[in-house]
Design a protein around this motif. Sequence first.
Motif, PDB file in Angstrom:
ATOM      1  N   PRO A  20      11.416   6.530  -5.273  1.00 58.06           N
ATOM      2  CA  PRO A  20      10.073   6.103  -5.684  1.00 58.06           C
ATOM      3  C   PRO A  20      10.010   4.596  -5.912  1.00 58.06           C
ATOM      4  O   PRO A  20      10.971   3.993  -6.394  1.00 58.06           O
ATOM      5  N   GLU A  21       8.880   4.007  -5.555  1.00 57.84           N
ATOM      6  CA  GLU A  21       8.647   2.593  -5.809  1.00 57.84           C
ATOM      7  C   GLU A  21       7.642   2.408  -6.932  1.00 57.84           C
ATOM      8  O   GLU A  21       7.104   1.319  -7.120  1.00 57.84           O
ATOM      9  N   VAL A  22       7.387   3.475  -7.663  1.00 56.46           N
ATOM     10  CA  VAL A  22       6.553   3.431  -8.858  1.00 56.46           C
ATOM     11  C   VAL A  22       7.387   3.947 -10.018  1.00 56.46           C
ATOM     12  O   VAL A  22       8.418   4.597  -9.823  1.00 56.46           O
ATOM     13  N   THR A  23       6.940   3.651 -11.223  1.00 55.10           N
ATOM     14  CA  THR A  23       7.667   4.091 -12.406  1.00 55.10           C
ATOM     15  C   THR A  23       7.667   5.610 -12.502  1.00 55.10           C
ATOM     16  O   THR A  23       6.633   6.254 -12.321  1.00 55.10           O
ATOM     17  N   MET A  24       8.835   6.157 -12.740  1.00 54.57           N
ATOM     18  CA  MET A  24       8.969   7.597 -12.953  1.00 54.57           C
ATOM     19  C   MET A  24       9.272   7.841 -14.433  1.00 54.57           C
ATOM     20  O   MET A  24       9.991   7.061 -15.052  1.00 54.57           O
ATOM     21  N   PRO A  25       8.755   8.904 -15.061  1.00 55.64           N
ATOM     22  CA  PRO A  25       7.868   9.898 -14.484  1.00 55.64           C
ATOM     23  C   PRO A  25       6.536   9.295 -14.028  1.00 55.64           C
ATOM     24  O   PRO A  25       5.953   8.465 -14.745  1.00 55.64           O
ATOM     25  N   PHE A  26       6.075   9.715 -12.848  1.00 56.05           N
ATOM     26  CA  PHE A  26       4.832   9.229 -12.289  1.00 56.05           C
ATOM     27  C   PHE A  26       3.665   9.736 -13.135  1.00 56.05           C
ATOM     28  O   PHE A  26       3.574  10.923 -13.428  1.00 56.05           O
TER      29      PHE A  26
ATOM     30  N   CYS B 112       0.855  -1.182   0.000  1.00 57.69           N
ATOM     31  CA  CYS B 112       0.000   0.000   0.000  1.00 57.69           C
ATOM     32  C   CYS B 112       0.890   1.230   0.000  1.00 57.69           C
ATOM     33  O   CYS B 112       1.712   1.405   0.914  1.00 57.69           O
ATOM     34  N   CYS B 113       0.746   2.074  -1.017  1.00 57.90           N
ATOM     35  CA  CYS B 113       1.669   3.173  -1.258  1.00 57.90           C
ATOM     36  C   CYS B 113       1.001   4.530  -1.048  1.00 57.90           C
ATOM     37  O   CYS B 113      -0.205   4.680  -1.258  1.00 57.90           O
ATOM     38  N   THR B 114       1.814   5.497  -0.678  1.00 59.67           N
ATOM     39  CA  THR B 114       1.281   6.860  -0.586  1.00 59.67           C
ATOM     40  C   THR B 114       0.727   7.303  -1.933  1.00 59.67           C
ATOM     41  O   THR B 114      -0.260   8.044  -2.002  1.00 59.67           O
ATOM     42  N   SER B 115       1.340   6.848  -3.017  1.00 61.75           N
ATOM     43  CA  SER B 115       0.890   7.228  -4.360  1.00 61.75           C
ATOM     44  C   SER B 115      -0.402   6.535  -4.764  1.00 61.75           C
ATOM     45  O   SER B 115      -0.962   6.834  -5.824  1.00 61.75           O
ATOM     46  N   ASP B 116      -0.907   5.622  -3.930  1.00 62.56           N
ATOM     47  CA  ASP B 116      -2.217   5.016  -4.171  1.00 62.56           C
ATOM     48  C   ASP B 116      -3.349   5.911  -3.674  1.00 62.56           C
ATOM     49  O   ASP B 116      -4.510   5.695  -4.034  1.00 62.56           O
TER      50      ASP B 116
ATOM     51  N   GLY C 112       3.339   9.616 -16.093  1.00 59.08           N
ATOM     52  CA  GLY C 112       3.813  10.145 -17.370  1.00 59.08           C
ATOM     53  C   GLY C 112       4.389  11.536 -17.357  1.00 59.08           C
ATOM     54  O   GLY C 112       4.982  11.958 -18.358  1.00 59.08           O
ATOM     55  N   SER C 113       4.287  12.270 -16.233  1.00 57.85           N
ATOM     56  CA  SER C 113       4.727  13.662 -16.280  1.00 57.85           C
ATOM     57  C   SER C 113       5.523  14.133 -15.068  1.00 57.85           C
ATOM     58  O   SER C 113       6.251  15.129 -15.160  1.00 57.85           O
ATOM     59  N   TYR C 114       5.403  13.465 -13.928  1.00 61.35           N
ATOM     60  CA  TYR C 114       6.057  13.912 -12.697  1.00 61.35           C
ATOM     61  C   TYR C 114       7.406  13.226 -12.609  1.00 61.35           C
ATOM     62  O   TYR C 114       7.517  12.046 -12.299  1.00 61.35           O
ATOM     63  N   THR C 115       8.482  13.978 -12.897  1.00 59.03           N
ATOM     64  CA  THR C 115       9.808  13.399 -12.997  1.00 59.03           C
ATOM     65  C   THR C 115      10.520  13.374 -11.643  1.00 59.03           C
ATOM     66  O   THR C 115      10.093  14.021 -10.687  1.00 59.03           O
ATOM     67  N   GLN C 116      11.641  12.652 -11.593  1.00 60.58           N
ATOM     68  CA  GLN C 116      12.449  12.621 -10.375  1.00 60.58           C
ATOM     69  C   GLN C 116      12.944  14.022 -10.023  1.00 60.58           C
ATOM     70  O   GLN C 116      12.968  14.406  -8.847  1.00 60.58           O
ATOM     71  N   GLN C 117      13.319  14.806 -11.024  1.00 59.47           N
ATOM     72  CA  GLN C 117      13.781  16.162 -10.755  1.00 59.47           C
ATOM     73  C   GLN C 117      12.639  17.057 -10.273  1.00 59.47           C
ATOM     74  O   GLN C 117      12.847  17.930  -9.423  1.00 59.47           O
ATOM     75  N   ASP C 118      11.427  16.840 -10.787  1.00 59.54           N
ATOM     76  CA  ASP C 118      10.264  17.568 -10.264  1.00 59.54           C
ATOM     77  C   ASP C 118      10.087  17.282  -8.777  1.00 59.54           C
ATOM     78  O   ASP C 118       9.825  18.188  -7.976  1.00 59.54           O
ATOM     79  N   TYR C 119      10.227  16.037  -8.426  1.00 57.41           N
ATOM     80  CA  TYR C 119      10.089  15.563  -7.038  1.00 57.41           C
ATOM     81  C   TYR C 119      11.161  16.191  -6.147  1.00 57.41           C
ATOM     82  O   TYR C 119      10.866  16.755  -5.078  1.00 57.41           O
ATOM     83  N   ALA C 120      12.419  16.146  -6.611  1.00 55.52           N
ATOM     84  CA  ALA C 120      13.519  16.719  -5.838  1.00 55.52           C
ATOM     85  C   ALA C 120      13.368  18.227  -5.684  1.00 55.52           C
ATOM     86  O   ALA C 120      13.656  18.792  -4.621  1.00 55.52           O
ATOM     87  N   GLN C 121      12.900  18.884  -6.740  1.00 55.94           N
ATOM     88  CA  GLN C 121      12.727  20.335  -6.678  1.00 55.94           C
ATOM     89  C   GLN C 121      11.550  20.717  -5.789  1.00 55.94           C
ATOM     90  O   GLN C 121      11.622  21.712  -5.049  1.00 55.94           O
ATOM     91  N   GLN C 122      10.471  19.929  -5.828  1.00 60.46           N
ATOM     92  CA  GLN C 122       9.309  20.222  -4.982  1.00 60.46           C
ATOM     93  C   GLN C 122       9.679  20.211  -3.510  1.00 60.46           C
ATOM     94  O   GLN C 122       9.212  21.045  -2.730  1.00 60.46           O
ATOM     95  N   LEU C 123      10.543  19.270  -3.117  1.00 56.30           N
ATOM     96  CA  LEU C 123      10.970  19.216  -1.723  1.00 56.30           C
ATOM     97  C   LEU C 123      11.631  20.544  -1.323  1.00 56.30           C
ATOM     98  O   LEU C 123      11.290  21.135  -0.291  1.00 56.30           O
TER      99      LEU C 123
END
Length: 415
Positions: free
Chosen positions: A225-231, A153-157, A233-244
């Motif tokens: 991430p434990e899901v395929t990135m971009p999440f 069960c994932c937060t992304s669910d 189709g659009s949310y990239t690893q760099q988007d994630y790192a920058q959002q933090l």
Amino acid sequence: MPLFMSIRLPLAALALSLSVVPPVAAQEVSRLADVGPRPFHLVDTMKDGPLKDQLAQCKGPFTTKNFSISHRGAPLQFPEHTREGYLAAAQMGAGVIECDVAFTKDRELVCRHAQCDLHTTTDILARPELASKCSQGFQPADPVTGRKASAKCCTSDLTLAEFRSLKPKMDAGNPNATTVADYMNATPRWRTDLYVDRATLMSHKDYIELVKSLGLKFTPELKAPEVTMPFEGSYTQQDYAQQLINEYKAAGIDPKDVYAQSFQLDDVLYWLKAEPAFGAQAVYLDGRDETDTGFDNMKAETWKPSMQELADKGVKILAPPLWMLVTAKDGKIVPSLYAQEAKKASLGLIAWSLERSGPLKDGGGYYYQSIKSVTDRDGDTLSLLDVLARDIGVIGVFSDWPATTTFYANCMKLN
């Protein structure tokens, strides 16, 4: 309301068994720490010698120390990454508080040790309307085939609103369970469920607001991430790192108060390039012992990248597990080759995670594997801590019960 009361009242409501801090002026309260009885118990169980004698003379008062880093809050007794766990860590004198960061389905950041740990850290499996959204529903153990009980069960669910509706629990799952209830009822005997009922899950923004209000420092870990990135189709690893990083900037946090962490070197390199003020003290969490046998065998010539190569890339702080920094020699705990090579490259070191192993009578498990031969009592926690601080010179230590690191830092007059 003075800061003292903002810290004390939630813990009093939880009946936390720590001694009462005497009333003082409001400007002094943020620096007081209440270490409770555990550090003194650890001293009592140490092997006889000069270190035990020195620590036995240390009676306080105790103050908050940046050397003392809260690992997931205070999960020795409180559900991890909860408001109550963070408050307990603050009261015990942790100068730096950790939030492991994952993202939800609607791309909001939340505090969870792993993106897909909700089945062991919350009540989601007992909530059919939310359990149905899990990446993998509960599968009972099968003693015939040997299959273990499992779920995913994932937060992304979930959306942030759905995540907030969950109730946290102590992190555990019974692999032999045949029912959801048995799977969830798995807290180790050396922890407790005493504070579960009133614990509160936290978003990353909630965490920033709380830690800012306490006047402490931040160490967010960008979880892989434990899901395929971009999440989606659009949310990239760099988007994630920058959002933090953006959430600290939006809250007006001084970059010098933030120690962003990641096990992925590319995240640290991204921060160094895109957000150099934050990247300057970003922490590369070294988990290569799980993928590179050279680290198990301490063969420095096989380490890729090498310590110097990390430093040349701009990395300033390296954080390995406890055992990688030490080894046993002539019946004593001494610095390892890993520690020596890191110091040669002028890398700052942070160690993880103290007080996570349960009773040490059987050698301490994963975190003590390199010193198992000299580990046989809980007091060895302080012996290890002393080598990390005085012989290796680590700048901080993560702990599941920050009172221990706070106590030691005060006794040894560390920052």
